[in-house]
Enzyme design. Structure first.
Site, PDB file in Angstrom:
ATOM      1  N   CYS A   8      47.637  33.712 -21.885  1.00 50.08           N
ATOM      2  CA  CYS A   8      46.920  34.524 -22.727  1.00 50.08           C
ATOM      3  C   CYS A   8      47.725  35.682 -22.831  1.00 50.08           C
ATOM      4  O   CYS A   8      48.534  35.996 -22.336  1.00 50.08           O
ATOM      5  CB  CYS A   8      45.510  34.739 -22.141  1.00 50.08           C
ATOM      6  SG  CYS A   8      44.335  35.581 -23.444  1.00 50.08           S
ATOM      7  N   ASP A 131      36.143  35.454 -14.701  1.00 51.91           N
ATOM      8  CA  ASP A 131      37.164  36.615 -14.781  1.00 51.91           C
ATOM      9  C   ASP A 131      36.609  37.590 -13.894  1.00 51.91           C
ATOM     10  O   ASP A 131      35.422  37.869 -13.571  1.00 51.91           O
ATOM     11  CB  ASP A 131      37.553  37.100 -16.053  1.00 51.91           C
ATOM     12  CG  ASP A 131      38.829  37.863 -16.205  1.00 51.91           C
ATOM     13  OD1 ASP A 131      39.557  38.021 -14.933  1.00 51.91           O
ATOM     14  OD2 ASP A 131      39.098  38.436 -17.149  1.00 51.91           O
TER      15      ASP A 131
END
Length: 217
Positions: A8, A131
């Protein structure tokens, strides 16, 4: 066991090519101006063309409105929308319906109670991304290079029938194998862990991360 690997925060051609040639399953592009990984729409068009047909493209947004997301979808032609803000289950369902893209919903985790929130999204989002919860004074909702107690996800994996989730937060080439071992994660997502500096991806670290995740699987 196979593991989905997502790189990412890509914004330059060379690191993107490393992710693609290394065999990443998903490549993520950040549309959040406060982030050092933010990409402009014209930049997204070029990167989209480069990635087309080689990996699934993910557009990361943070509490963006429909008009903004529409512009991003037009520019990137993403395969996924990643919601990395405080989007409610209702908002998540709305965006999935309006834009016709599968949803990757990020949820911040610092304690077991945070995983209770997952139940509200499991049947709405196509995949969850666990996360590390950012510090209260953090400017970014993710990409802070922080990890959380992976044992929490081990408990979640044992208790939940949901296998559509990924692990993020503080991962890097050195610890991703252990993270997969502890959590049994079906997928891993990295951003700052493959950088030389915030927003500056390292080709070598990208390739090392993918190789380590594949070896662990």
């Amino acid at each position: 066991m196979s593991v989905i690997v997502k790189i990412c925060g890509l914004k330059e051609s060379e690191p993107l090519e490393a992710a693609l040639s290394g065999g990443a399953d998903m490549v993520g592009f950040v549309f959040f101006e406060k982030s050092p990984r933010h990409v402009a729409l014209e930049q997204a068009r070029r990167l989209s063309a480069q990635a087309r047909g080689q990996a699934e493209k993910v557009a990361l947004v943070v509490d963006a409105d429909d008009a903004r997301i529409g512009a991003i979808v037009e520019a990137l032609a993403p395969d996924w929308l990643q919601l990395h803000g405080s989007e409610s289950p209702e908002r998540t369902a709305h965006l999935r319906k309006v834009f016709g893209r599968p949803i990757l919903k990020a949820l911040g985790v610092s304690e077991k109670a945070d995983l209770v929130r997952a139940a509200a999204y499991e049947k709405i989002a196509d995949r969850l991304l666990f996360d590390a919860k950012p510090p209260k004074d953090a400017a970014l909702p993710g990409g802070n290079g922080l990890a959380f107690d992976w044992a929490l996800l081990s408990d979640y994996a044992a208790a939940s029938a949901n296998r559509n989730w990924m692990l993020s937060g503080g991962l890097d080439p050195q610890n991703v194998a252990e993270a997969i071992r502890v959590t049994g994660a079906p997928g891993v997502d990295v951003s700052s862990g493959v950088e030389r500096a915030p927003g500056e991806k390292s080709v070598e670290k990208i390739l090392a991360f993918i190789a380590a995740a594949r070896a662990a699987a």
